[in-house]
Write a protein that holds these residues in place. Structure first.
Motif, short mmCIF file in Angstrom:
data_model
loop_
_atom_site.label_atom_id
_atom_site.label_comp_id
_atom_site.label_asym_id
_atom_site.label_seq_id
_atom_site.Cartn_x
_atom_site.Cartn_y
_atom_site.Cartn_z
N ALA A 71 0.83 -1.21 0.00
CA ALA A 71 0.00 0.00 0.00
C ALA A 71 0.87 1.26 0.00
O ALA A 71 0.58 2.22 -0.72
CB ALA A 71 -0.94 -0.01 1.20
N CYS A 72 1.93 1.26 0.79
CA CYS A 72 2.85 2.42 0.82
C CYS A 72 3.50 2.62 -0.54
O CYS A 72 3.64 3.76 -1.01
CB CYS A 72 3.91 2.22 1.90
SG CYS A 72 3.27 2.39 3.58
N LEU A 73 3.91 1.53 -1.17
CA LEU A 73 4.52 1.66 -2.50
C LEU A 73 3.52 2.21 -3.52
O LEU A 73 3.90 3.01 -4.39
CB LEU A 73 5.06 0.30 -2.97
CG LEU A 73 6.31 -0.20 -2.23
CD1 LEU A 73 6.66 -1.60 -2.68
CD2 LEU A 73 7.47 0.75 -2.45
N MET A 74 2.27 1.82 -3.42
CA MET A 74 1.24 2.34 -4.32
C MET A 74 1.06 3.85 -4.12
O MET A 74 0.93 4.60 -5.08
CB MET A 74 -0.09 1.61 -4.11
CG MET A 74 -0.06 0.16 -4.51
SD MET A 74 0.31 -0.10 -6.25
CE MET A 74 -1.14 0.59 -7.00
N VAL A 75 1.04 4.30 -2.87
CA VAL A 75 0.90 5.73 -2.57
C VAL A 75 2.11 6.50 -3.09
O VAL A 75 1.97 7.56 -3.70
CB VAL A 75 0.69 5.95 -1.05
CG1 VAL A 75 0.82 7.42 -0.69
CG2 VAL A 75 -0.66 5.40 -0.62
#
Length: 160
Positions: free
Chosen positions: A123-127
């Protein structure tokens, strides 16, 4: 009660997972033979299970669907006389085994924690990817036959 005599106790396993069964065997090596014998399993010195047997040197006990509370020191005693199980105790514990019942729940929780960690990283990588893409200011080229127009996506505003 000292009319109770110690027997040899054995188990195939001393580490048992919660929900499994424990098989205990009491072996009586007494040369004296009785027609009727009362065999008791003690846990932590107190009577837990009893069985009346006829002319046998070995008695098998099964504790089904064990819980962590079933962990403890098990011993076996016997007598020609029958006693109330609540009054039976084995303070000497000459022959005893330690049974440990473990709960695998911590292993399941560890797997859940590891999976949650990787979902959070994803999720952090997507953001981060979304923020990086927005800063680069993507433009779109519209081709309508002979003429082409470049549009900056940041300049587009929804109609009101």
């Amino acid at each position: 009660f000292r009319l109770l005599k110690s027997a040899v106790i054995q188990s195939g396993r001393t580490m048992v997972m919660k929900g499994e069964n424990i098989e205990l065997t009491c072996s009586i090596s007494e040369t004296e033979k009785w027609e009727l014998l009362h065999v008791y399993i003690c846990k932590d010195g107190l009577g837990k299970i009893s069985e009346t047997v006829f002319d046998q040197n070995q008695t098998r006990f099964s504790i089904k669907d064990v819980n962590v509370e079933d962990s403890g020191v098990y011993s076996c005693v016997y007598s020609a006389e029958q006693y109330d199980i609540s009054k039976v105790n084995d303070t000497e514990k000459e022959n005893s085994i330690l049974i440990h019942v473990y709960d695998p729940q911590w292993q399941i929780n560890l797997i859940r924690l590891i999976c949650s960690f990787w979902v959070l990283i994803f999720a952090c990588l997507m953001v981060i990817f979304d923020i990086y893409s927005a800063k680069r200011g993507h433009s779109v080229t519209l081709d309508s036959g002979n003429a082409s127009t470049d549009l900056d996506l940041h300049e587009l505003r929804p109609e009101q």
